[in-house]
Design a protein around this motif. Structure first.
Motif, PDB file in Angstrom:
ATOM      1  N   LEU A  24      33.161  26.294  58.515  1.00 22.63           N
ATOM      2  CA  LEU A  24      33.533  27.703  58.667  1.00 22.63           C
ATOM      3  C   LEU A  24      33.599  28.428  57.326  1.00 22.63           C
ATOM      4  O   LEU A  24      33.155  29.578  57.216  1.00 22.63           O
ATOM      5  N   SER A  25      34.118  27.794  56.300  1.00 25.73           N
ATOM      6  CA  SER A  25      34.159  28.457  54.994  1.00 25.73           C
ATOM      7  C   SER A  25      32.751  28.587  54.412  1.00 25.73           C
ATOM      8  O   SER A  25      32.438  29.578  53.747  1.00 25.73           O
ATOM      9  N   ASP A  46      31.137  31.552  56.178  1.00 25.02           N
ATOM     10  CA  ASP A  46      31.671  32.797  55.618  1.00 25.02           C
ATOM     11  C   ASP A  46      30.942  33.143  54.316  1.00 25.02           C
ATOM     12  O   ASP A  46      30.455  34.264  54.146  1.00 25.02           O
ATOM     13  N   LEU A  50      27.179  34.080  54.968  1.00 23.47           N
ATOM     14  CA  LEU A  50      26.996  35.431  55.494  1.00 23.47           C
ATOM     15  C   LEU A  50      27.204  36.480  54.407  1.00 23.47           C
ATOM     16  O   LEU A  50      26.366  37.370  54.215  1.00 23.47           O
ATOM     17  N   ARG A  51      28.304  36.387  53.715  1.00 24.31           N
ATOM     18  CA  ARG A  51      28.636  37.402  52.708  1.00 24.31           C
ATOM     19  C   ARG A  51      27.613  37.461  51.573  1.00 24.31           C
ATOM     20  O   ARG A  51      27.129  38.524  51.201  1.00 24.31           O
TER      21      ARG A  51
END
Length: 105
Positions: free
Chosen positions: A53-54, A57, A60-61
């Motif tokens: 999940l990290s 994140d 995506l960013r």
């Protein structure tokens, strides 16, 4: 819980890997994941839920920041999630996941 993420970034360029694809590759290869497979037409990575999940994140960013116009991804639970015959759900990340599973029935 273990997760697998599969993703692609666009726009796609056959001649040279665009900056967003390079950044995405660097992110998954440097993350604390158990398995990473990076290819020209798709990428996969596996690991513990927090690590995946990290990584998603950051992917995506940072990919969007350097020019990705579309990022397609799919996240699958590959371990520690159980649906039993008596409809109890254990080790699922949240209420939305439970609702999605129940709606699928």
């Amino acid at each position: 819980m273990r997760l697998r993420v599969e993703f692609t970034t666009e726009p796609f360029d056959l001649d040279e890997a665009p900056a967003h694809a390079v950044v995405a590759r660097e992110i998954v290869q440097s993350a604390e994941l158990d398995a990473v497979d990076v290819g020209p037409f798709g990428n996969t990575a596996e690991g513990g839920a927090e690590a995946v999940l990290s990584t998603v994140d950051a992917l995506l960013r940072r990919s969007l920041a350097v020019g990705a116009t579309r990022i397609s991804l799919q996240v699958n639970v590959i371990g520690d999630a159980h649906i039993t015959d008596d409809t109890h759900i254990t080790d699922v990340a949240g209420a939305a996941d439970v609702a999605a599973v129940e709606d699928a029935r």
